[in-house]
Design a protein around this motif. Sequence first.
Motif, PDB file in Angstrom:
ATOM      1  N   MET A   1      17.530  26.668 -45.712  1.00 55.89           N
ATOM      2  CA  MET A   1      16.576  25.572 -45.508  1.00 55.89           C
ATOM      3  C   MET A   1      16.995  24.692 -44.342  1.00 55.89           C
ATOM      4  N   ARG A   2      18.312  24.440 -44.240  1.00 51.18           N
ATOM      5  CA  ARG A   2      18.804  23.622 -43.140  1.00 51.18           C
ATOM      6  C   ARG A   2      18.590  24.323 -41.805  1.00 51.18           C
ATOM      7  N   GLY A   3      18.771  25.666 -41.786  1.00 51.46           N
ATOM      8  CA  GLY A   3      18.555  26.405 -40.546  1.00 51.46           C
ATOM      9  C   GLY A   3      17.103  26.388 -40.122  1.00 51.46           C
ATOM     10  N   LEU A   4      16.182  26.479 -41.102  1.00 52.25           N
ATOM     11  CA  LEU A   4      14.754  26.427 -40.782  1.00 52.25           C
ATOM     12  C   LEU A   4      14.373  25.062 -40.231  1.00 52.25           C
ATOM     13  N   ARG A   5      14.936  23.995 -40.807  1.00 54.11           N
ATOM     14  CA  ARG A   5      14.637  22.659 -40.301  1.00 54.11           C
ATOM     15  C   ARG A   5      15.161  22.483 -38.884  1.00 54.11           C
ATOM     16  N   ARG A   6      16.320  23.083 -38.602  1.00 58.14           N
ATOM     17  CA  ARG A   6      16.869  22.986 -37.250  1.00 58.14           C
ATOM     18  C   ARG A   6      15.977  23.701 -36.245  1.00 58.14           C
ATOM     19  N   LEU A   7      15.429  24.862 -36.644  1.00 56.04           N
ATOM     20  CA  LEU A   7      14.543  25.592 -35.750  1.00 56.04           C
ATOM     21  C   LEU A   7      13.254  24.819 -35.489  1.00 56.04           C
ATOM     22  N   VAL A   8      12.787  24.073 -36.492  1.00 59.21           N
ATOM     23  CA  VAL A   8      11.587  23.249 -36.288  1.00 59.21           C
ATOM     24  C   VAL A   8      11.855  22.190 -35.229  1.00 59.21           C
ATOM     25  N   PHE A   9      13.017  21.531 -35.312  1.00 57.90           N
ATOM     26  CA  PHE A   9      13.354  20.533 -34.308  1.00 57.90           C
ATOM     27  C   PHE A   9      13.573  21.170 -32.942  1.00 57.90           C
ATOM     28  N   VAL A  10      14.100  22.399 -32.930  1.00 55.84           N
ATOM     29  CA  VAL A  10      14.253  23.112 -31.660  1.00 55.84           C
ATOM     30  C   VAL A  10      12.884  23.401 -31.056  1.00 55.84           C
ATOM     31  N   ALA A  11      11.923  23.790 -31.906  1.00 56.07           N
ATOM     32  CA  ALA A  11      10.574  24.070 -31.410  1.00 56.07           C
ATOM     33  C   ALA A  11       9.913  22.825 -30.841  1.00 56.07           C
ATOM     34  N   LEU A  12      10.220  21.656 -31.396  1.00 56.25           N
ATOM     35  CA  LEU A  12       9.635  20.414 -30.893  1.00 56.25           C
ATOM     36  C   LEU A  12      10.312  19.923 -29.622  1.00 56.25           C
ATOM     37  N   ASP A  13      11.520  20.393 -29.363  1.00 56.16           N
ATOM     38  CA  ASP A  13      12.280  19.938 -28.202  1.00 56.16           C
ATOM     39  C   ASP A  13      11.954  20.830 -27.015  1.00 56.16           C
ATOM     40  N   ARG A  14      10.964  20.448 -26.240  1.00 54.27           N
ATOM     41  CA  ARG A  14      10.500  21.209 -25.082  1.00 54.27           C
ATOM     42  C   ARG A  14      10.329  20.280 -23.892  1.00 54.27           C
ATOM     43  N   PRO A  15      10.276  20.843 -22.682  1.00 51.65           N
ATOM     44  CA  PRO A  15       9.887  20.028 -21.517  1.00 51.65           C
ATOM     45  C   PRO A  15       8.473  19.487 -21.694  1.00 51.65           C
ATOM     46  N   ARG A  16       8.165  18.403 -21.002  1.00 47.23           N
ATOM     47  CA  ARG A  16       6.882  17.731 -21.181  1.00 47.23           C
ATOM     48  C   ARG A  16       5.707  18.652 -20.860  1.00 47.23           C
ATOM     49  N   TRP A  17       5.795  19.415 -19.767  1.00 45.03           N
ATOM     50  CA  TRP A  17       4.679  20.296 -19.403  1.00 45.03           C
ATOM     51  C   TRP A  17       4.485  21.386 -20.442  1.00 45.03           C
ATOM     52  N   GLN A  18       5.589  21.854 -21.045  1.00 42.11           N
ATOM     53  CA  GLN A  18       5.482  22.889 -22.054  1.00 42.11           C
ATOM     54  C   GLN A  18       4.953  22.324 -23.368  1.00 42.11           C
ATOM     55  N   GLN A  19       5.187  21.042 -23.637  1.00 46.70           N
ATOM     56  CA  GLN A  19       4.608  20.417 -24.812  1.00 46.70           C
ATOM     57  C   GLN A  19       3.085  20.404 -24.721  1.00 46.70           C
ATOM     58  N   ILE A  20       2.569  20.121 -23.524  1.00 45.88           N
ATOM     59  CA  ILE A  20       1.112  20.103 -23.335  1.00 45.88           C
ATOM     60  C   ILE A  20       0.535  21.500 -23.550  1.00 45.88           C
ATOM     61  N   VAL A  21       1.179  22.511 -22.948  1.00 43.71           N
ATOM     62  CA  VAL A  21       0.712  23.888 -23.116  1.00 43.71           C
ATOM     63  C   VAL A  21       0.813  24.314 -24.575  1.00 43.71           C
ATOM     64  N   ALA A  22       1.925  23.946 -25.231  1.00 47.25           N
ATOM     65  CA  ALA A  22       2.127  24.320 -26.628  1.00 47.25           C
ATOM     66  C   ALA A  22       1.072  23.676 -27.526  1.00 47.25           C
ATOM     67  N   CYS A  23       0.703  22.433 -27.251  1.00 42.63           N
ATOM     68  CA  CYS A  23      -0.334  21.771 -28.046  1.00 42.63           C
ATOM     69  C   CYS A  23      -1.679  22.476 -27.894  1.00 42.63           C
ATOM     70  N   CYS A  24      -2.018  22.863 -26.675  1.00 43.51           N
ATOM     71  CA  CYS A  24      -3.290  23.558 -26.449  1.00 43.51           C
ATOM     72  C   CYS A  24      -3.318  24.906 -27.167  1.00 43.51           C
ATOM     73  N   VAL A  25      -2.240  25.688 -27.015  1.00 51.13           N
ATOM     74  CA  VAL A  25      -2.186  26.989 -27.679  1.00 51.13           C
ATOM     75  C   VAL A  25      -2.152  26.822 -29.194  1.00 51.13           C
ATOM     76  N   SER A  26      -1.446  25.798 -29.673  1.00 49.69           N
ATOM     77  CA  SER A  26      -1.348  25.557 -31.109  1.00 49.69           C
ATOM     78  C   SER A  26      -2.715  25.232 -31.712  1.00 49.69           C
ATOM     79  N   LEU A  27      -3.443  24.325 -31.088  1.00 50.39           N
ATOM     80  CA  LEU A  27      -4.769  23.970 -31.592  1.00 50.39           C
ATOM     81  C   LEU A  27      -5.727  25.149 -31.532  1.00 50.39           C
ATOM     82  N   TRP A  28      -5.633  25.929 -30.462  1.00 49.31           N
ATOM     83  CA  TRP A  28      -6.485  27.110 -30.314  1.00 49.31           C
ATOM     84  C   TRP A  28      -6.183  28.123 -31.418  1.00 49.31           C
ATOM     85  N   ALA A  29      -4.889  28.434 -31.614  1.00 48.81           N
ATOM     86  CA  ALA A  29      -4.500  29.412 -32.632  1.00 48.81           C
ATOM     87  C   ALA A  29      -4.814  28.907 -34.038  1.00 48.81           C
TER      88      ALA A  29
END
Length: 207
Positions: A1-29
Motif C-alpha cells: 500500500m505504501r508503494g502504491l501511494r508513492r507511485l501516485v505521488f510520483v505520477a503527480l510530480d511532473r514538469p508543468r507542460w507535462q501536467q497540462i498534457v496529462a490532464c488533457c489525456v486523463s480527461l479524454w480517457a
Amino acid sequence: MRGLRRLVFVALDRPRWQQIVACCVSLWALAWIAGQFVDPDDAPSALGVLGDLAARFGMTGGGWAERVTETWQRSGGGLALFGGLLWAATTERGQLPALLGWVAVMLGAERLGYRPAMLAALAGMVGFVLLLWITAHLSRRFLDSATLFPNDVVRAGVTAAALAAVVPLYAPMLFLTRLGNPYLTKGPRPVPVQRREETRVTDRERA
C-alpha cells in the motif's frame, strides 16, 4: 500500500507542460472509459468524445470527427498493441510513454472497439514484460555477465503498469490534491540523530 501511494505521488510530480498534457489525456480517457459503462449499447468512441466536446463549443468544423474516425478505422488496430508497448516503456522518470500509450489505445479502439483494444494493449505490455523475464532467466543461466535480472524486470513491469493505470485518474487526483493542499498541516521536520547528539554534547560543554 505504501508503494502504491508513492507511485501516485510520483505520477503527480511532473514538469508543468507535462501536467497540462496529462490532464488533457486523463480527461479524454476518463470520459471515454465512463461512456462504455454509462451507455454500453451506444458507447461513444474516443474521437466521438472529442467531436461531442467540439460540438458543445460550436466547433463542428463540417464533421471533422467523422472523417478522422473513418481514416483510423481503415488504418487498422495495430495502434492498440503499440500503446501497450508504450505502457511497458513507462518509468518513474519517464512517464510520457504512458500518456502516448493511452492516446494510441484510444485511436486503435476506433477499429477494434473498447474491449478488444484494451485487451490488445494489455497483451502487448504483459507479453513484452514476460519476454524480458524469460530472457533474464536464460541470460543468467547461459551468460557469464547477465544484464537482465528477473526480479528487476518484474519490479519495472509492475511500476509501468501502475503508472499507466493512473493516467485516467490523473486529473481528478491533481484537482483533489490542489484543493486539499492548503488545509494540510505539515509537522516539524524530525531532527537527525547525529545532530541531536551534537546538540547534547554542546550543552554539556557549556554546563
